[in-house]
Design a protein around this motif. Structure first.
Motif, mmCIF file in Angstrom:
data_model
loop_
_atom_site.group_PDB
_atom_site.id
_atom_site.type_symbol
_atom_site.label_atom_id
_atom_site.label_comp_id
_atom_site.label_asym_id
_atom_site.label_seq_id
_atom_site.Cartn_x
_atom_site.Cartn_y
_atom_site.Cartn_z
ATOM 1 N N GLN A 1 0.697 8.056 7.948
ATOM 2 C CA GLN A 1 0.020 9.259 7.432
ATOM 3 C C GLN A 1 -1.429 9.306 7.893
ATOM 4 O O GLN A 1 -1.931 10.368 8.279
ATOM 5 N N ALA B 1 0.853 -1.190 0.000
ATOM 6 C CA ALA B 1 0.000 0.000 0.000
ATOM 7 C C ALA B 1 0.887 1.238 0.000
ATOM 8 O O ALA B 1 1.442 1.611 1.021
ATOM 9 N N SER B 2 1.046 1.838 -1.147
ATOM 10 C CA SER B 2 1.954 2.969 -1.268
ATOM 11 C C SER B 2 1.249 4.290 -1.007
ATOM 12 O O SER B 2 1.891 5.308 -0.843
ATOM 13 N N SER B 3 -0.060 4.257 -0.970
ATOM 14 C CA SER B 3 -0.784 5.495 -0.725
ATOM 15 C C SER B 3 -1.921 5.253 0.258
ATOM 16 O O SER B 3 -2.364 4.126 0.458
ATOM 17 N N VAL B 4 -2.360 6.337 0.849
ATOM 18 C CA VAL B 4 -3.451 6.279 1.815
ATOM 19 C C VAL B 4 -4.708 5.711 1.164
ATOM 20 O O VAL B 4 -5.428 4.931 1.770
ATOM 21 N N GLN B 5 -4.963 6.053 -0.111
ATOM 22 C CA GLN B 5 -6.165 5.593 -0.793
ATOM 23 C C GLN B 5 -6.203 4.077 -0.932
ATOM 24 O O GLN B 5 -7.275 3.485 -0.950
ATOM 25 N N GLU B 6 -5.036 3.440 -1.032
ATOM 26 C CA GLU B 6 -4.986 1.988 -1.228
ATOM 27 C C GLU B 6 -5.110 1.211 0.077
ATOM 28 O O GLU B 6 -5.270 0.000 0.056
ATOM 29 N N ASP C 1 4.517 3.922 5.447
ATOM 30 C CA ASP C 1 4.238 5.352 5.573
ATOM 31 C C ASP C 1 2.756 5.675 5.467
ATOM 32 O O ASP C 1 2.269 6.579 6.144
ATOM 33 N N ALA C 2 2.023 4.943 4.628
ATOM 34 C CA ALA C 2 0.592 5.223 4.448
ATOM 35 C C ALA C 2 -0.161 5.073 5.767
ATOM 36 O O ALA C 2 -1.067 5.860 6.071
ATOM 37 N N LYS D 1 -10.402 8.819 6.244
ATOM 38 C CA LYS D 1 -10.147 8.234 4.932
ATOM 39 C C LYS D 1 -11.308 8.567 4.013
ATOM 40 O O LYS D 1 -11.258 8.894 2.927
#
Length: 73
Positions: free
Chosen positions: A49, A7-12, A45-46, A73
């Protein structure tokens, strides 16, 4: 679908992947307690964050954390 490790981003980030990094957390816990615990569990990091977006309050249970996760979210 990306796994928690990918999961590289908060959305994922899914709620279950998010909770995985808070396993074994003692409640009640504050926002900084959650961040520290997630870091100890090598959270990506996600996850950090998302935790940093949480309100600075005392969370009584994993359900409280899930509810806040849904809010930010």
């Amino acid at each position: 679908m990306a796994s928690a490790a990918q999961a590289s981003s908060v959305q994922e980030l899914s709620a279950s992947a998010f909770q995985k990094y808070l396993g074994g957390m003692d409640y009640p816990a504050g926002k900084q307690d959650l961040i520290n615990h997630a870091r100890k569990n090598n959270a990506p990091d996600a996850v950090i964050q998302v935790l940093e977006m949480f309100q600075d309050k005392s969370f009584q249970s994993a359900a409280d954390v899930s509810q806040e996760f849904g809010r930010v979210k």
